[in-house]
Design an enzyme around this catalytic site. Structure first.
Site, short mmCIF file in Angstrom:
data_model
loop_
_atom_site.label_atom_id
_atom_site.label_comp_id
_atom_site.label_asym_id
_atom_site.label_seq_id
_atom_site.Cartn_x
_atom_site.Cartn_y
_atom_site.Cartn_z
N CYS A 1 0.82 -1.21 0.00
CA CYS A 1 0.00 0.00 0.00
C CYS A 1 0.86 1.27 0.00
O CYS A 1 1.71 1.45 0.88
CB CYS A 1 -0.88 -0.03 1.25
N1 LIG Z 1 -6.47 7.96 3.40
C1 LIG Z 1 -5.93 6.73 3.78
C2 LIG Z 1 -6.05 5.72 2.66
C3 LIG Z 1 -5.55 4.38 3.02
C4 LIG Z 1 -6.01 3.31 2.02
O1 LIG Z 1 -6.89 3.54 1.19
N2 LIG Z 1 -5.41 2.10 2.11
C5 LIG Z 1 -5.80 1.02 1.23
C6 LIG Z 1 -4.63 0.20 0.77
S1 LIG Z 1 -3.66 0.95 -0.45
C7 LIG Z 1 -6.66 0.03 1.99
O2 LIG Z 1 -6.30 -0.38 3.08
N3 LIG Z 1 -7.76 -0.38 1.41
C8 LIG Z 1 -8.63 -1.37 1.95
C9 LIG Z 1 -10.03 -1.18 1.45
O3 LIG Z 1 -10.28 -0.13 0.83
O4 LIG Z 1 -10.83 -2.07 1.68
C10 LIG Z 1 -4.49 6.97 4.18
O5 LIG Z 1 -3.77 7.69 3.46
O6 LIG Z 1 -4.09 6.48 5.22
#
Ligand SMILES: N[C@@H](CCC(=O)N[C@@H](CS)C(=O)NCC(=O)O)C(=O)O
Length: 326
Positions: free
Chosen positions: A54
């Site tokens: 990520c």
């Molecule tokens: N705004 C958040 C975004 C984090 C994010 O979207 N992480 C993704 C991985 S790249 C995630 O865990 N996605 C899981 C999902 O959407 O179910 C940050 O910057 O911490």
């Protein structure tokens, strides 16, 4: 009609117009360098749950490494594969590079979100900053976590790292300005391109990605770093997208008008410089990165075949940067 229509709104990849929208993070507490705070900075009190795939979580690992916080803040690394139940904890035997949740013994990251908030209805995202004392989530927004790691723990980092500041007062306005368009058009832009389910939003977002990469190339043609020739969080935030660009976003997210290796010599030089900063290369795991995107997003790549290329070789010899943190 796509199978997405049956999913809860929060779990759909795109809206009815075919556009991807990222949700706003829910846990926004702050760790402070103040013993009276609810979340005071203390060694071995906080834990990071991350994915090596990520780009948002990757920011936190880079700041942790560059600030010398490895002994102060512990880490768990999820399996790169993210399917129906979201991020999963695996053993290193099951998934080399994974670090299971020795703290809470959760099987899935969602278990931690539900433990803290049983009615939680958002996405179960990494990174998560966890408080081992109060057994709760402090914050799940990477842009805020990196600011806490930047200064709140300075009492506990090696002396030479105390003066390293990736968001110094006098550069804040300039850093915020760069972060704003880099986030919209590049960091999140690649997702808006790749997760678009209609031609129009895809094309619009894909073009913006390259307009902004051209702008970055112009800056880096005359400067060592994005802001004031100084390594700042703006560089760290861009790096995690650029390192994934040729191996993943170019193909998987259809951002293929140009490539970093062939079309952006100044961005490539800067990427190598960033990669070779002490501790950064160890945070880049191409197996997790490629495996995650190509195998988890079955709506884009149903056969889960992972391409061979890893993008440009980032380890070729470089000169040391002049201004390392302000
Ligand atoms: N705004 C958040 C975004 C984090 C994010 O979207 N992480 C993704 C991985 S790249 C995630 O865990 N996605 C899981 C999902 O959407 O179910 C940050 O910057 O911490």
């Amino acid at each position: 009609m796509s199978s997405q229509q049956n999913m809860p709104v929060i779990q759909r990849w795109a809206n009815d117009k075919g556009e991807f929208h990222r949700q706003v993070s829910s846990f926004r507490h702050q760790v402070e360098a103040n013993p009276g705070a609810k979340f005071p900075a203390e060694p071995n009190r906080y834990h990071l749950y991350v994915s090596l795939a990520c780009p948002w979580a990757h920011r936190t690992l880079i700041v942790r490494a560059l600030k010398g916080l490895e002994k102060v803040i512990t880490v768990s690394v999820v399996d790169f594969l993210m399917l129906d139940k979201g991020w999963k904890f695996s053993t290193p035997e099951e998934c080399p590079g994974a670090i299971p949740d020795e703290l809470n013994h959760a099987k899935y990251l969602r278990d931690l979100y539900f433990f803290v908030e049983p009615e939680y209805t958002g996405r179960f995202t990494v990174p998560v900053l966890w408080d081992k004392k109060l057994n709760t989530i402090v914050n799940n927004e990477s842009s805020e976590i990196i600011r806490m790691l930047n200064t709140a723990f300075d009492e506990y980092v090696p002396r030479d790292k105390q003066s390293v500041n990736f968001y110094p007062e006098h550069l804040r306005a300039a850093i915020d300005e760069v972060n704003s368009w880099v986030y919209d058009n590049i960091n999140n832009g690649v997702y808006k391109s790749g997760f678009a389910t209609k031609q129009g939003p895809y094309e619009e977002n894909c073009r913006k990605v390259f307009e902004s990469l051209d702008r970055v190339e112009g800056i880096l043609a005359n400067h060592e770093f994005l802001v004031s020739d100084t390594l700042t969080e703006a560089d760290i935030r861009l790096f995690t997208t650029v390192v994934r660009f040729d191996p993943v976003y170019h193909g998987h997210f259809k951002c293929n008008l140009k490539s970093i290796e062939k079309d952006y010599p100044h961005i490539l030089r800067w990427t190598r410089l960033m990669y070779q900063l002490p501790g950064v290369a160890q945070t880049v795991n191409m197996n997790h990165i490629k495996g995650h995107y190509y195998m988890s997003h079955k709506q884009i790549n149903p056969n889960q075949v992972v391409p061979l290329g890893n993008g440009p070789d980032l380890s070729s010899p470089m000169v040391k940067p002049k201004n390392y943190g302000a």
